[in-house]
Structures are given as C-alpha cells and as structure tokens.
Design an enzyme around this catalytic site. Structure first.
Site, mmCIF file in Angstrom:
data_model
loop_
_atom_site.group_PDB
_atom_site.id
_atom_site.type_symbol
_atom_site.label_atom_id
_atom_site.label_comp_id
_atom_site.label_asym_id
_atom_site.label_seq_id
_atom_site.Cartn_x
_atom_site.Cartn_y
_atom_site.Cartn_z
ATOM 1 N N LYS A 71 0.806 -1.225 0.000
ATOM 2 C CA LYS A 71 0.000 0.000 0.000
ATOM 3 C C LYS A 71 0.843 1.281 0.000
ATOM 4 O O LYS A 71 0.370 2.320 -0.444
ATOM 5 C CB LYS A 71 -0.948 0.018 1.199
ATOM 6 N N ASP A 107 -10.002 2.950 1.933
ATOM 7 C CA ASP A 107 -10.223 2.410 3.288
ATOM 8 C C ASP A 107 -10.893 3.483 4.144
ATOM 9 O O ASP A 107 -11.825 3.195 4.902
ATOM 10 C CB ASP A 107 -8.898 1.993 3.938
HETATM 11 P P1 NAP Z 1 -0.189 -3.645 10.417
HETATM 12 O O1 NAP Z 1 0.242 -2.478 9.623
HETATM 13 O O2 NAP Z 1 0.609 -4.891 10.418
HETATM 14 O O3 NAP Z 1 -0.331 -3.132 11.966
HETATM 15 C C1 NAP Z 1 -0.607 -4.040 12.995
HETATM 16 C C2 NAP Z 1 -0.877 -3.296 14.295
HETATM 17 O O4 NAP Z 1 -1.231 -4.278 15.291
HETATM 18 C C3 NAP Z 1 0.335 -2.542 14.851
HETATM 19 O O5 NAP Z 1 -0.107 -1.405 15.570
HETATM 20 C C4 NAP Z 1 0.936 -3.577 15.827
HETATM 21 O O6 NAP Z 1 1.662 -2.998 16.894
HETATM 22 C C5 NAP Z 1 -0.313 -4.195 16.398
HETATM 23 N N1 NAP Z 1 -0.061 -5.539 16.911
HETATM 24 C C6 NAP Z 1 0.151 -6.671 16.183
HETATM 25 N N2 NAP Z 1 0.339 -7.735 17.024
HETATM 26 C C7 NAP Z 1 0.232 -7.231 18.289
HETATM 27 C C8 NAP Z 1 0.320 -7.830 19.572
HETATM 28 N N3 NAP Z 1 0.533 -9.146 19.733
HETATM 29 N N4 NAP Z 1 0.130 -7.040 20.666
HETATM 30 C C9 NAP Z 1 -0.089 -5.714 20.534
HETATM 31 N N5 NAP Z 1 -0.183 -5.084 19.333
HETATM 32 C C10 NAP Z 1 -0.023 -5.843 18.219
HETATM 33 O O7 NAP Z 1 -1.668 -4.119 10.016
HETATM 34 P P2 NAP Z 1 -2.832 -3.228 9.363
HETATM 35 O O8 NAP Z 1 -2.743 -3.302 7.894
HETATM 36 O O9 NAP Z 1 -2.818 -1.911 10.029
HETATM 37 O O10 NAP Z 1 -4.150 -4.063 9.774
HETATM 38 C C11 NAP Z 1 -4.597 -4.107 11.121
HETATM 39 C C12 NAP Z 1 -5.955 -4.799 11.189
HETATM 40 O O11 NAP Z 1 -6.947 -4.025 10.524
HETATM 41 C C13 NAP Z 1 -5.964 -6.186 10.545
HETATM 42 O O12 NAP Z 1 -6.650 -7.061 11.409
HETATM 43 C C14 NAP Z 1 -6.744 -5.990 9.269
HETATM 44 O O13 NAP Z 1 -7.455 -7.141 8.909
HETATM 45 C C15 NAP Z 1 -7.720 -4.872 9.669
HETATM 46 N N6 NAP Z 1 -8.172 -4.081 8.499
HETATM 47 C C16 NAP Z 1 -9.510 -4.099 8.183
HETATM 48 C C17 NAP Z 1 -9.971 -3.358 7.098
HETATM 49 C C18 NAP Z 1 -11.443 -3.381 6.743
HETATM 50 O O14 NAP Z 1 -11.790 -3.025 5.610
HETATM 51 N N7 NAP Z 1 -12.319 -3.740 7.651
HETATM 52 C C19 NAP Z 1 -9.084 -2.598 6.320
HETATM 53 C C20 NAP Z 1 -7.713 -2.591 6.674
HETATM 54 C C21 NAP Z 1 -7.277 -3.341 7.763
HETATM 55 P P3 NAP Z 1 3.247 -2.666 16.736
HETATM 56 O O15 NAP Z 1 3.330 -1.341 16.040
HETATM 57 O O16 NAP Z 1 3.725 -2.625 18.133
HETATM 58 O O17 NAP Z 1 3.851 -3.796 15.930
#
Ligand code: NAP
Length: 290
Positions: A71, A107
C-alpha cells in the site's frame, strides 16, 4: 454467471498473500447486479512492483486494488495521488488514466460510510486509536478530518504511535485545526487505563483478535472499557471479536469492520465507473458476507 467477451473490462487486486481476499467476490457481485461488463481477479505479486504495474497498465487494466504489503510502496509507481491518500502515506485503489494510474485511499472512505450508517459522529468527541500500523494511520487521518476534540493513539511500539502523532498533528495544524493539533496524545498499550477521557469512540486497528485468535484482545483492562461509548473493530472475522465483547460487556455499543470492507470496495467501484452503487446492492453484499 460471468460472461466474458472482447469488451470485458479487467480489474483486480495486487497483494501477497492474496488467496484469502474477499474483493473478487464483492466486485464481481456488483458488476453482476448492475449488468456491467467487467471482471475482477486476484494478482499475486512477487516483488517487482514496477514491472507489474507497467504490464497491467499497458494491458489496459482499468482499476486495481492494492493490499498488504504494497500500500505504501505502490505510491512511487503512480502518476498522481489524492491529497488525503498522500497524507496517510497509503493507497489501496488505482484508477487508469491516460497518463498512468492515479491513487486513492478508499479504506477511509469505507470507514467514513460505515460511521455514517451507524450514526457515529466524531465532531467534538474523543477519538482513540488502538494500533499505529497501516490501518491505524488511515483511521487517524479520517478521525482528524472529522474534527474531534482529541485523538489518543495507543500502541505496543510507542515510537510508531509517536510518529503517527507527529503526522496527524501536522495535518490538523495544516488544515486550521490548531486546538486538535495540540490534543493528539500517545499511550503505551500497557497503560491504556490511564486514558484521560470518558465517553470515547475507540477504533480497534491492531491485528490482535483476528481469526483464528478469537480469544485475544489487545487490551483486557476493564477500566479501559468503562471509558468507551462506542467501539469499532476493523476486524470482520470473527464477526464479534473479544474487543467487541468487552465493549458490550461494559454496556456500550460495538461494530465490526465488515461494512468498512464492503464500502471501501463500493467506493473503489464508484471511482472506477463514475456511478453510485445503489443501497440495495450494498445490502445484498452485506447479506452475502455475514
Ligand atoms: P499492520 O500495519 O501490520 O499493523 C498491525 C498493528 O497491530 C500494529 O499497531 C501492531 O503494533 C499491532 N499488533 C500486532 N500484534 C500485536 C500484539 N501481539 N500485541 C499488541 N499489538 C499488536 O496491520 P494493518 O494493515 O494496520 O491491519 C490491522 C488490522 O486491521 C488487521 O486485522 C486488518 O485485517 C484490519 N483491516 C480491516 C480493514 C477493513 O476493511 N475492515 C481494512 C484494513 C485493515 P506494533 O506497532 O507494536 O507492531
């Protein structure tokens, strides 16, 4: 049944992994419902993004979605980018133009439409964002654009939360929201109960709680949940996450991310085709995916 002929327009999604994507089902269902001669397919990317975008463009692919992990990287392959997507630093939708692909972030349009549907108003309220990854960045900028009284970013890695705070504060100041720019705060996730405000609208933007880890929530402290009026989890599988259960247990309202997912696709479809997708088509998509 999809009918393909010499005039069928091609759309798709680039990502890796891509096998789990729901986007082809959503987009092909919209084309079917509206009688539009188009087909949408997954493209599993394997590194050379520049060559891939060039190839898809020269073959006349009319529109693309972009997902993890491209992205941000995709931005340098575009001829232009929507200002909000530029601020966020992430693009998930490309539209074919005569000069090259132009990028958007649907998004945030998706989440904005979900909030409208659910009657969640952010102006003057306290917004809280759990996470500081790609989705959290988009949500933070969406929140800022809706003029809340404050934004608190809570993350495991505090440095990422601080970086996002800097960017969102700059965006707020640059758009005349000086008070908000002074009211963007960060907290470590282990200190979530120190949140300064009550009656907060909380966006769960971490990947914690995603199936199959249904029994995990990034914050388990009951005191934190007492400070929430509405919780929105971006996760849609499972349909009720532990975060949502905790919000409901505290007697408050919770929503999942399914409508956001559907509306980000609908918004991309509308950008590509210059049309408005009717509400009954959106409702049928929701029934198809529940
Ligand atoms: P990302 O960039 O990988 O970010 C992940 C986030 O989760 C970071 O803040 C990370 O913290 C935190 N995290 C991961 N494992 C953790 C743990 N064990 N304990 C505490 N914090 C943890 O992922 P993303 O693209 O932002 O996506 C995040 C979520 O949003 C996903 O579940 C995705 O499916 C969902 N999403 C949904 C939509 C929709 O259309 N509904 C659209 C986009 C995303 P750190 O910074 O400390 O690593």
């Amino acid at each position: 049944m999809v009918k393909i002929d010499g005039r069928t327009a091609l759309y798709g999604i680039i990502g890796n992994p891509i096998e789990h994507t729901l986007s082809p089902g959503i987009h092909n269902a919209i084309s079917g419902a509206l009688g539009i001669n188009a087909v949408y397919v997954p493209f599993k990317a394997n590194g050379d993004l520049k060559a891939m975008v060039k190839g898809l463009y020269s073959l006349g692919v009319k529109g693309l979605n972009v997902t993890v992990p491209y992205k941000t990287e995709i931005i340098k392959e575009l001829y232009g980018i929507d200002p909000m997507a530029r601020s966020i630093g992430a693009v998930n939708t490309l539209k074919y133009t005569e000069h090259g692909y132009y990028g958007y972030n649907t998004d945030i349009l998706g989440l904005s439409r979900e909030l409208d549907d659910e009657g969640v108003e952010l102006a003057g309220r306290h917004a809280v964002i759990l996470g500081a990854g790609g989705a959290a960045r988009a949500v933070a900028f969406l929140c800022a654009s809706k003029r809340p009284a404050s934004i608190t970013i809570i993350n495991r890695t505090i440095g990422r939360a601080q970086d996002l705070k800097t960017d969102v504060s700059q965006y707020a100041a640059g758009n005349g929201m000086y008070e908000l720019s002074e009211n963007v705060e960060v907290l470590q996730d282990t200190q979530a109960s120190e949140l300064k405000y009550d009656d907060c609208i909380v966006f769960q933007c971490t990947s914690v709680g995603l199936a199959p880890n249904d029994n995990e929530a990034v914050i388990n402290d009951e005191e934190f949940y007492k400070k929430i009026s509405t919780g929105v989890d971006l996760i849609y599988r499972p349909s009720e996450t532990l975060f949502m259960k905790n919000v409901r247990k505290a007697g408050k309202t919770a929503h999942n991310g399914l409508k956001m997912l559907i509306y980000q696709a609908v918004s991309a479809y509308e950008i590509w085709n210059g049309i408005s997708v009717p509400d009954e088509v959106v409702e049928n998509l929701r029934r198809m995916l529940v």
